[in-house]
Scaffold this motif. Structure first.
Motif, mmCIF file in Angstrom:
data_model
loop_
_atom_site.group_PDB
_atom_site.id
_atom_site.type_symbol
_atom_site.label_atom_id
_atom_site.label_comp_id
_atom_site.label_asym_id
_atom_site.label_seq_id
_atom_site.Cartn_x
_atom_site.Cartn_y
_atom_site.Cartn_z
ATOM 1 N N ILE A 172 -34.958 75.879 52.896
ATOM 2 C CA ILE A 172 -34.172 77.114 52.940
ATOM 3 C C ILE A 172 -32.670 76.818 52.968
ATOM 4 C CG2 ILE A 172 -33.640 79.179 54.300
ATOM 5 C CD1 ILE A 172 -36.576 79.040 55.319
ATOM 6 N N ILE A 173 -32.244 75.922 53.852
ATOM 7 C CA ILE A 173 -30.810 75.619 53.966
ATOM 8 C C ILE A 173 -30.306 74.931 52.703
ATOM 9 C CG2 ILE A 173 -29.058 74.367 55.294
ATOM 10 C CD1 ILE A 173 -30.223 76.803 56.749
ATOM 11 N N VAL A 239 -18.998 86.315 54.899
ATOM 12 C CA VAL A 239 -19.895 85.530 55.758
ATOM 13 C C VAL A 239 -20.189 86.284 57.054
ATOM 14 C CG1 VAL A 239 -20.105 83.399 57.120
ATOM 15 C CG2 VAL A 239 -19.335 83.295 54.740
ATOM 16 N N ILE A 240 -19.186 86.923 57.641
ATOM 17 C CA ILE A 240 -19.428 87.749 58.831
ATOM 18 C C ILE A 240 -20.498 88.795 58.529
ATOM 19 C CG2 ILE A 240 -18.453 89.556 60.312
ATOM 20 C CD1 ILE A 240 -15.852 88.002 60.370
ATOM 21 N N ALA A 241 -20.341 89.479 57.403
ATOM 22 C CA ALA A 241 -21.287 90.537 57.043
ATOM 23 C C ALA A 241 -22.693 89.982 56.861
ATOM 24 C CB ALA A 241 -20.821 91.245 55.769
ATOM 25 N N GLU A 280 -33.052 81.756 56.915
ATOM 26 C CA GLU A 280 -32.831 82.608 55.744
ATOM 27 C C GLU A 280 -31.515 83.382 55.875
ATOM 28 O OE1 GLU A 280 -36.478 84.775 55.857
ATOM 29 O OE2 GLU A 280 -37.567 83.292 54.616
ATOM 30 N N GLY A 281 -31.182 83.814 57.092
ATOM 31 C CA GLY A 281 -29.903 84.470 57.313
ATOM 32 C C GLY A 281 -28.729 83.531 57.110
ATOM 33 N N ILE A 286 -24.357 81.063 53.639
ATOM 34 C CA ILE A 286 -23.888 79.912 52.856
ATOM 35 C C ILE A 286 -23.647 80.314 51.401
ATOM 36 C CG2 ILE A 286 -24.558 77.633 51.945
ATOM 37 C CD1 ILE A 286 -26.143 77.255 54.590
ATOM 38 N N ASP A 287 -24.495 81.217 50.892
ATOM 39 C CA ASP A 287 -24.357 81.660 49.504
ATOM 40 C C ASP A 287 -23.054 82.406 49.250
ATOM 41 O OD1 ASP A 287 -26.751 80.521 48.735
ATOM 42 O OD2 ASP A 287 -27.924 82.363 48.974
#
Length: 294
Positions: A172-173, A239-241, A280-281, A286-287
């Protein structure tokens, strides 16, 4: 053009530092700091975990490798050695350690929290310096002596098992993690080169400029997670969101250095939930960054 210039700086610096690295008495640095380093390329990184502290957060007893792992990284640079680091301190230790650092000519580049609600509260002092590595090591050791940071290394026992589906977490990561003191750790590199005072900060993990993600098992497939995202300004709010959408708390946003290029922001986070769900979060966050995926 920017990447080309950075690459040329890196190549030139590499020739200089490789030559200088041959003349450094690393054994003397080891003896001064009272421990052996982890060596990656020309960087010698020394760990200063706060094994003396029992810190709890939301009912979780935090292992040193999760959020209490102070460190110093030494890298040959500009005819001497640069040192960067992150020291874990109690509130009462901040000013005595800082005073010693300043007297020795070391720089304080940040002081802040990484966690919220931890008991006792822990703070993080980021430091930097340049010069003779043995003098730097001696100055930092003297400063740390103003705290209760252990200056001798306890004998290593058997590493605790990590009761998580680490293969799934790797998948996942998107990078391979590794176990450290009962904590499963990831370093996710950025695609852009990062410099400090014109010096290319490589390798990025040991120099503290890769996104760090740590999982500590808390039973039943759950894990406490913390670490920090390494971000440019336009990545911060996406990223915060992403983290908040996936039930991950943002606990701090700040700088760690003073003269880095590009300008970087470090975002710390916390959650204790199903490890796969949290991974997953984190992947969704990261994306939103210019990060590598193997």
């Amino acid at each position: 053009m920017h990447k080309t210039v950075s690459a040329l700086i890196g190549v030139a610096a590499c020739f200089i530092t490789n030559a200088h690295a041959q003349s450094i008495d690393w054994q003397k640095v080891d003896e001064t700091l009272g421990r052996k380093p982890t060596v990656a390329d020309d960087v010698h990184r020394y760990g200063f975990p706060r094994t003396d502290l029992t810190v709890t957060l939301d009912g979780v007893t935090i292992k040193p490798a999760l959020a209490l792992g102070g460190w110093l990284a030494f890298k040959p640079a500009h005819g001497g050695t640069m040192v960067m680091g992150d020291l874990v301190l109690l509130e009462t230790e901040i000013n005595p350690v800082m005073a010693k650092m300043i007297t020795s000519g070391l720089e304080i580049t940040a002081v802040h929290n990484h966690l919220l609600r931890a008991s006792p509260a822990t703070f993080y002092m980021h430091v930097a310096g340049h010069g003779d590595p043995i003098k730097l090591a001696s100055a930092i050791r003297d400063a740390l002596a103003e705290s209760k940071t252990p200056l001798t290394v306890a004998a290593a026992g058997n590493p605790p098992s990590i009761d998580l589906d680490t293969a799934k977490l790797d998948q996942i990561i998107g990078v391979k993690g590794q176990g450290n003191g009962g904590v499963y750790q990831f370093n996710v590199k950025r695609r852009d080169p990062i410099t400090e005072n014109g010096m290319l900060l490589t390798p990025v993990g040991p120099m503290g400029v890769a996104t760090a993600i740590n999982f500590q098992p808390t039973g039943g497939g759950k894990a406490a997670i913390t670490g920090d995202f390494v971000l440019t300004s336009h990545e911060v709010n996406p990223v915060i969101a992403a983290l908040r959408t996936h039930g991950i708390e943002v606990t701090a946003l700040h700088s760690h250095m003073l003269n880095e290029q590009p300008r970087l922001f470090f975002m710390h986070f916390w959650a204790n939930d199903d490890a796969i769900k949290l991974a997953e979060g984190l992947r969704a966050a990261i994306d939103k960054t210019a990060s590598t995926k193997s």
